[in-house]
Design a protein around this motif. Structure first.
Motif, mmCIF file in Angstrom:
data_model
loop_
_atom_site.group_PDB
_atom_site.id
_atom_site.type_symbol
_atom_site.label_atom_id
_atom_site.label_comp_id
_atom_site.label_asym_id
_atom_site.label_seq_id
_atom_site.Cartn_x
_atom_site.Cartn_y
_atom_site.Cartn_z
ATOM 1 N N TRP A 86 2.634 -2.521 9.741
ATOM 2 C CA TRP A 86 2.748 -1.474 8.424
ATOM 3 C C TRP A 86 1.610 -1.241 7.535
ATOM 4 O O TRP A 86 1.540 -0.851 6.635
ATOM 5 N N GLY A 87 0.305 -2.203 7.946
ATOM 6 C CA GLY A 87 -0.920 -2.188 7.181
ATOM 7 C C GLY A 87 -0.501 -2.821 6.229
ATOM 8 O O GLY A 87 -0.117 -3.871 5.831
ATOM 9 N N ASP A 88 -0.859 -2.094 4.970
ATOM 10 C CA ASP A 88 -0.984 -2.840 3.395
ATOM 11 C C ASP A 88 0.407 -3.186 3.102
ATOM 12 O O ASP A 88 0.607 -3.811 2.167
ATOM 13 N N ALA A 89 1.411 -2.416 3.667
ATOM 14 C CA ALA A 89 2.625 -2.643 3.190
ATOM 15 C C ALA A 89 3.346 -3.934 3.665
ATOM 16 O O ALA A 89 4.449 -4.616 3.268
ATOM 17 N N GLU A 90 2.690 -4.652 4.503
ATOM 18 C CA GLU A 90 3.051 -5.858 5.460
ATOM 19 C C GLU A 90 3.373 -6.937 4.035
ATOM 20 O O GLU A 90 2.440 -7.238 3.402
ATOM 21 N N GLY A 91 4.583 -7.502 4.185
ATOM 22 C CA GLY A 91 5.183 -8.424 3.357
ATOM 23 C C GLY A 91 5.353 -8.188 2.033
ATOM 24 O O GLY A 91 5.703 -8.927 0.927
ATOM 25 N N ARG A 92 5.446 -6.715 1.619
ATOM 26 C CA ARG A 92 5.606 -6.143 0.145
ATOM 27 C C ARG A 92 6.771 -5.580 0.141
ATOM 28 O O ARG A 92 7.574 -5.291 1.020
ATOM 29 N N PRO A 93 7.342 -5.524 -1.183
ATOM 30 C CA PRO A 93 8.675 -4.883 -1.258
ATOM 31 C C PRO A 93 8.796 -3.492 -0.878
ATOM 32 O O PRO A 93 7.914 -2.782 -1.073
ATOM 33 N N VAL A 94 10.042 -3.230 -0.255
ATOM 34 C CA VAL A 94 9.903 -1.847 0.269
ATOM 35 C C VAL A 94 9.939 -0.656 -0.752
ATOM 36 O O VAL A 94 9.383 0.369 -0.715
ATOM 37 N N ALA A 95 10.831 -0.769 -1.648
ATOM 38 C CA ALA A 95 10.822 0.183 -2.926
ATOM 39 C C ALA A 95 9.583 0.360 -3.581
ATOM 40 O O ALA A 95 9.099 1.645 -3.842
ATOM 41 N N GLU A 96 8.712 -0.904 -3.796
ATOM 42 C CA GLU A 96 7.474 -0.513 -4.469
ATOM 43 C C GLU A 96 6.580 0.077 -3.774
ATOM 44 O O GLU A 96 5.944 1.113 -4.107
#
Length: 226
Positions: A86-96
């Protein structure tokens, strides 16, 4: 004809916390372990010759649990069955991240067709190795959804944890007879083994809809971390 049973791994803490998981190597939580044990409880009995998996531990754990519960030999892992990165989204909150990047256009995200292509290539290799057998493949929700969407020729909803989908491959004809425990009937024929079915997106790019009536979680956020 080779039959593939595609199983999405059980739940992880990243799923539970609504974090993008993708290629991050996260283990099953207690719920995920229980889901793996119960994956085939509501399905008709079927003989499987081998179970293989993605090398990510949540998938391999699920595969080994199912194999031990049902007497299916473990045939190893294939890196082509890993989840989308997921690129920069890895490990980050889905909604954000979905608010910041509508349509999941995250910097560094892996191309959807490339994800589908490596999945199809893995299945073709398995078909050559286990021709005319029944092969259980434990992988990830987004990868499985991309594979199914190419054969169904339409965008598809999210795939719940620990559910079974069925694909058949004979020559250059790909068929789908079940999606997340629900019967379907569709097939597509490609020109040659060098040409894979084309991935189809939902309106809204990679944002999935809910698959209702299937076992496991159906929350849109859960699809993020397959």
């Amino acid at each position: 004809m080779t039959l593939f049973g595609l199983v999405r791994h059980g739940q992880t803490d990243y799923n539970l916390r609504d974090l993008f998981q993708g290629s991050s190597d996260i283990p099953l939580n207690e719920t995920g372990i229980a889901q793996a044990h119960a994956a085939f409880d509501q399905l008709p009995a079927r003989d499987w010759d081998v179970v293989v998996s993605s090398p990510l531990q949540r998938a391999e754990q699920t595969a080994r649990i199912i194999g031990e519960d049902h007497g299916i030999p473990f045939g190893g892992t294939d890196p082509r069955l890993q989840e989308i990165h997921w690129g920069d989204a890895e490990g980050r909150p889905v909604a954000e991240m979905q608010q910041r990047y509508p349509g999941r256009t995250f910097p560094g995200i892996e191309d959807a067709q490339q994800v589908a292509d490596r999945g199809y290539d893995a299945l073709e290799t398995l078909e050559e190795r286990y021709r005319d057998q029944a092969v259980l493949v434990v992988a990830h929700g987004t990868l499985i959804r991309f594979l199914l969407s190419g054969i169904m020729e339409q965008g598809l909803p999210s795939i719940p944890n620990a559910t079974l989908s069925l694909i058949e491959l004979e020559g250059t004809t790909w068929s789908v007879s079940m999606i997340a425990g629900q019967p379907v009937d569709h097939q597509v024929r490609v020109v040659s083994r060098e040409q894979n079915p084309r991935f189809h997106v939902q309106k809204g790019d990679l944002t999935p809809l809910n698959l209702r009536g299937a076992q496991g979680t159906t929350a849109d956020a859960e699809e993020a971390a397959r």
